[in-house]
Write a protein that holds these residues in place. Sequence first.
Motif, PDB file in Angstrom:
ATOM      1  N   HIS A   1      88.871   0.879  20.770  1.00 37.09           N
ATOM      2  CA  HIS A   1      88.264   0.583  21.976  1.00 37.09           C
ATOM      3  C   HIS A   1      89.476   0.051  22.886  1.00 37.09           C
ATOM      4  O   HIS A   1      90.219  -0.720  22.486  1.00 37.09           O
TER       5      HIS A   1
ATOM      6  N   LEU B   1      87.735   4.000  14.858  1.00 36.77           N
ATOM      7  CA  LEU B   1      87.793   4.055  16.327  1.00 36.77           C
ATOM      8  C   LEU B   1      88.395   3.038  16.883  1.00 36.77           C
ATOM      9  O   LEU B   1      88.553   1.834  16.276  1.00 36.77           O
TER      10      LEU B   1
ATOM     11  N   TRP C   1      87.167   5.024  24.555  1.00 31.48           N
ATOM     12  CA  TRP C   1      87.406   5.090  23.187  1.00 31.48           C
ATOM     13  C   TRP C   1      88.273   5.968  22.778  1.00 31.48           C
ATOM     14  O   TRP C   1      88.502   6.944  23.334  1.00 31.48           O
TER      15      TRP C   1
END
Length: 499
Positions: free
Chosen positions: A237, A235, A269
């Motif tokens: 951000h 992930l 995200w």
Amino acid sequence: MEELDAAVVRAWALGARASLDLARPHIDAVNVFPVADGDTGTNVLLTVDGGVTALAALPVDASTAAAARAFAHGAMLAARGNSGVIVSQYLAGFAASLPEAPGPTQVAEALAAAAREARGAVADPQEGTVLTLADAVGTRAARAAADGASTTVLLTAAVADAHRALARISAEHPVLRRAHVLDAGACALLVVLDALVAAVRGEAPAAGAPDWLPSRPATLDGVPEPTGAFEVMLLVHEPEGAGGDLGAELRSRMHALGDSVAVVGADGWWHVHVHTDDPERAVAEAALGPREQAVVRLVDSPHAASASEEDPGRWGLVACTSSPALAAWYATAGAVTVVRCPEAPVSTAHLVRAVADTGARSVAVLPGGAVEGDVLAELLATERGPVVEVLDAADELRTVVATLAFAGAVSSSATHAAVLALGRVRAAAVDGDLVAGVDALLGAVGTPGDLSLTVLHRDDVEPGTADRLAELLGARTDGVEPVLVGPTGSGPRFVVGID
């Protein structure tokens, strides 16, 4: 006649998860594209399960749009594999276009937006796949809306047409055509859309696996071998005030490193997926914002739920590390590898995800000094999922030793072998000449005939170092080959483990 409201969205999510759970082995069995790794059904199930979990945390009086967004956001964070990432972006596109109290026209527009978003998530869109099927659903829904159909009739007609077109669409792709198989991602999306139809009609999901799914595995004749040895997912951000299209830049960077690239985003995200031979660089190239939940595994390793069914006694392994440079080594040894990025700690949710990714009913976790104690305690207290055992591997060297023991043992006794190795190993840092340092350590601890030596090195070692160590061991022991692992890129110059 039902319409699309928050209660229907909740029923849809629950129904999709239940139906995917039944359909999973059938979808896994026909998974030959983009990689024949037999996990598409499992990946989409885990993806949708994340959406269900997020939706369950939403207040009961949440609006239709809020429910759809929660379902999509949870799915995006939990997405697994190429197909899971695509389905999560499909859900995100659908949710982003859904107004409050949507009518048939708005639902059709949301389905079209879902198809566009899913296609945009992939660096190299392929026709004859889930993307083509998604387009077909959106096109048919638009026609039904123009004809004045209700939401229920519109969805029923669009999904029924997609079922009829599935075989024809799959035959458009050369790999699927050679394998005489339906596209697994398209099958998974149809299961999700069948659940939407059932929910909007007020019907319970089917009690068994859909009878339209193939009942036998695909033939792998003529199916190309994967070109990237490792699957990397993480992930990112989006930084505050970031300019430009972060998703496009991430796709471009990953496309330069491998294939099966999918990048999806929602609510700040971005979820990145790539198959590559260089996981360290993939993690580094994704640093366009704070990173977390970085997971690396060998594409060919057993990881889908079907692996547990075939070998119920198999233990899975999760190795945690703060060294991206070692991710490929751990993954090659068979571990699902969690890489701690500098921007965020490893959380319980990250570990729960990695444990599930092993596809095993019992899983050993090696913290590697990359996980805090309270997170490990929370992991052990988690009731849902496989049985977890956290081993006493509190640093990189002990994690390497445990991984070697685990990989070298019979599957059902792998964790026991790792525990024994951790109980025996003695470690010391060496800052000067490695061979001289090892010689001194051997003199201090004694040299039983079955001794083994593991060396973790921060930098590249000088040519011939392994041979010099082997010569030393041959003179002092029965001649067991030393194992050199690195470079780690951080920590002491050398850390030596004697077992």
